[in-house]
Design a protein around this motif. Structure first.
Motif, PDB file in Angstrom:
ATOM      1  N   SER A  27       0.854  -0.987   0.110  1.00  0.00           N
ATOM      2  CA  SER A  27      -0.052   0.126   0.155  1.00  0.00           C
ATOM      3  C   SER A  27       0.972   1.249  -0.045  1.00  0.00           C
ATOM      4  N   GLY A  28       0.816   1.933  -1.182  1.00  0.00           N
ATOM      5  CA  GLY A  28       1.849   3.326  -1.246  1.00  0.00           C
ATOM      6  C   GLY A  28       3.142   2.966  -1.028  1.00  0.00           C
ATOM      7  N   ASP A  29       3.772   3.196  -0.207  1.00  0.00           N
ATOM      8  CA  ASP A  29       5.230   3.176   0.206  1.00  0.00           C
ATOM      9  C   ASP A  29       5.490   2.327   1.158  1.00  0.00           C
ATOM     10  N   THR A  30       4.533   1.118   1.595  1.00  0.00           N
ATOM     11  CA  THR A  30       4.646   0.165   2.667  1.00  0.00           C
ATOM     12  C   THR A  30       4.482  -1.003   2.019  1.00  0.00           C
ATOM     13  N   ALA A  31       5.285  -1.982   2.420  1.00  0.00           N
ATOM     14  CA  ALA A  31       4.910  -3.396   1.980  1.00  0.00           C
ATOM     15  C   ALA A  31       4.688  -4.106   3.239  1.00  0.00           C
ATOM     16  N   ILE A  32       4.230  -5.477   3.106  1.00  0.00           N
ATOM     17  CA  ILE A  32       3.936  -6.411   4.344  1.00  0.00           C
ATOM     18  C   ILE A  32       4.307  -7.716   3.770  1.00  0.00           C
ATOM     19  N   ILE A  33       5.049  -8.485   4.454  1.00  0.00           N
ATOM     20  CA  ILE A  33       5.578  -9.831   3.947  1.00  0.00           C
ATOM     21  C   ILE A  33       5.257 -10.861   4.912  1.00  0.00           C
ATOM     22  N   GLY A  34       4.679 -11.829   4.514  1.00  0.00           N
ATOM     23  CA  GLY A  34       4.387 -12.894   5.669  1.00  0.00           C
ATOM     24  C   GLY A  34       5.369 -13.938   5.407  1.00  0.00           C
ATOM     25  N   ALA A  35       5.523 -14.464   6.880  1.00  0.00           N
ATOM     26  CA  ALA A  35       6.515 -15.645   6.907  1.00  0.00           C
ATOM     27  C   ALA A  35       6.004 -16.594   7.817  1.00  0.00           C
ATOM     28  N   SER A  36       6.772 -17.620   8.175  1.00  0.00           N
ATOM     29  CA  SER A  36       6.126 -18.673   9.103  1.00  0.00           C
ATOM     30  C   SER A  36       6.075 -17.945  10.494  1.00  0.00           C
ATOM     31  N   GLY A  37       4.744 -17.764  10.959  1.00  0.00           N
ATOM     32  CA  GLY A  37       4.719 -17.102  12.478  1.00  0.00           C
ATOM     33  C   GLY A  37       5.027 -15.496  12.598  1.00  0.00           C
ATOM     34  N   ALA A  39       5.277 -11.651  10.394  1.00  0.00           N
ATOM     35  CA  ALA A  39       5.002 -10.759   9.028  1.00  0.00           C
ATOM     36  C   ALA A  39       5.856  -9.528   9.305  1.00  0.00           C
ATOM     37  N   TYR A  40       6.553  -8.940   8.150  1.00  0.00           N
ATOM     38  CA  TYR A  40       7.514  -7.960   8.072  1.00  0.00           C
ATOM     39  C   TYR A  40       7.026  -6.863   7.499  1.00  0.00           C
ATOM     40  N   ILE A  41       7.289  -5.569   8.282  1.00  0.00           N
ATOM     41  CA  ILE A  41       6.811  -4.337   7.465  1.00  0.00           C
ATOM     42  C   ILE A  41       8.087  -3.923   6.861  1.00  0.00           C
ATOM     43  N   PHE A  42       7.959  -3.418   5.566  1.00  0.00           N
ATOM     44  CA  PHE A  42       9.152  -2.658   4.784  1.00  0.00           C
ATOM     45  C   PHE A  42       8.642  -1.460   4.319  1.00  0.00           C
ATOM     46  N   VAL A  43       9.498  -0.237   4.315  1.00  0.00           N
ATOM     47  CA  VAL A  43       9.085   1.026   3.933  1.00  0.00           C
ATOM     48  C   VAL A  43       9.943   1.545   2.935  1.00  0.00           C
ATOM     49  N   ARG A  44       9.576   2.080   1.999  1.00  0.00           N
ATOM     50  CA  ARG A  44      10.307   2.720   0.734  1.00  0.00           C
ATOM     51  C   ARG A  44      10.798   3.987   1.115  1.00  0.00           C
ATOM     52  N   ASN A  45      11.822   4.362   0.957  1.00  0.00           N
ATOM     53  CA  ASN A  45      12.534   5.756   0.977  1.00  0.00           C
ATOM     54  C   ASN A  45      13.250   6.080  -0.377  1.00  0.00           C
ATOM     55  N   GLY A  46      12.799   6.954  -1.200  1.00  0.00           N
ATOM     56  CA  GLY A  46      13.377   7.141  -2.464  1.00  0.00           C
ATOM     57  C   GLY A  46      13.144   5.620  -3.276  1.00  0.00           C
TER      58      GLY A  46
END
Length: 270
Positions: A27-37, A39-46
């Motif tokens: 969603s926009g500049d934020t990604a959520i990635i699921g794993a076993s047990g 979830a990781y939030i990543f954000v984009r800067n540039g």
């Protein structure tokens, strides 16, 4: 962008068999990635993505993820958990109990409405309450495989539905009027076959809907439907341009590729 590799993302504490990338949403500049047990939030800067926070939960947590702005929902075996972001910190807002979900690893969110399995929830302030449990006809228990939501439309993929062929799969479209959801249409592949698993994945954008059937014609296919008013009509079947090619050396025949196992759509691109 434009077919050019940008960046490989990995978990900061990645482990063997961690299943990082099992589910993803942006969603926009934020990604959520699921794993076993987790979830990781990543954000984009540039042009650079960095890990912002790791979220954890119970059994199966991370098997399904969805995000809309500063709200994320993570599905697990028997519940769905909502997190919200304040500044750069994500905190749990509410855990939605499992009864009635019908496989909560399938989740989707749009603004103040989310769907987990077959249950639709709406948020008022900081509290989520169940608005309605959807009831597509003749679906096997626990068989919801994919979900998509936008505004007042929900799409439910059930890839084990049998109509004229065993596990051919089906997709159900529900519309909301006021606070009531009603089934608008059931979509089937124009060329159904046994164990095609049509509905394993779904995504829609505006008036276009794409449905994956990873076992259709052995190699897998995706189907595009066009929505006009209250009716969705089949538009085109999409297949891999190199389906069925043979490889040499250590590779086996290119079969069971599961093309259509996951799908996404935005503007005029699938």
């Amino acid at each position: 962008v434009n077919g050019v590799f940008s960046q490989q993302l990995t978990a900061s504490d990645g482990a063997a068999n961690g299943q990082f990338g099992h589910s993803v949403a942006v969603s926009g500049d934020t990604a959520i990635i699921g794993a076993s047990g987790a979830a990781y939030i990543f954000v984009r800067n540039g042009s650079s993505w960095t890990e912002q926070q790791k979220l954890t939960g119970g059994v199966g947590f991370g098997s399904g993820v969805a995000i809309s702005g500063n709200t994320a929902v993570i599905g697990s075996r028997d519940s769905a958990t909502v997190f919200t972001r304040n500044g750069s910190v994500w905190t749990e807002q509410q855990t939605l109990p499992g009864p009635g979900f019908n496989t909560t690893n399938a989740v989707a969110i749009s603004g103040e409405t989310l769907i987990a399995g077959l249950s639709v929830f709406v948020r008022s302030g900081t509290t989520w309450t169940e608005q309605q449990r959807l009831t597509p006809p003749n679906i096997p228990p626990g068989a919801v495989s994919s979900l998509a939501i936008s505004g007042n439309t929900v799409v439910i993929g059930v890839d084990e539905v049998t109509v004229t062929h065993t596990a051919q799969g089906a997709v159900y479209v529900f519309k909301r009027t006021g606070t009531v959801w009603t089934q608008q249409q059931m979509l089937l592949a124009p060329d159904p076959g046994m164990l095609n698993f049509f509905g394993t994945s779904v995504a829609f954008f505006g008036e276009a809907l794409v449905v994956g059937a990873p076992n259709n014609d052995v190699h897998g296919s995706a189907y595009v439907f066009y929505g006009c008013g209250s009716q969705w009509t089949f538009q085109q079947k999409v297949v891999a341009f190199d389906r069925g090619n043979e490889y040499t050396g250590t590779f086996e025949f290119q079969i069971n590729e599961e093309f259509g196992h996951s799908v996404a759509i935005s503007d005029d691109s699938v």
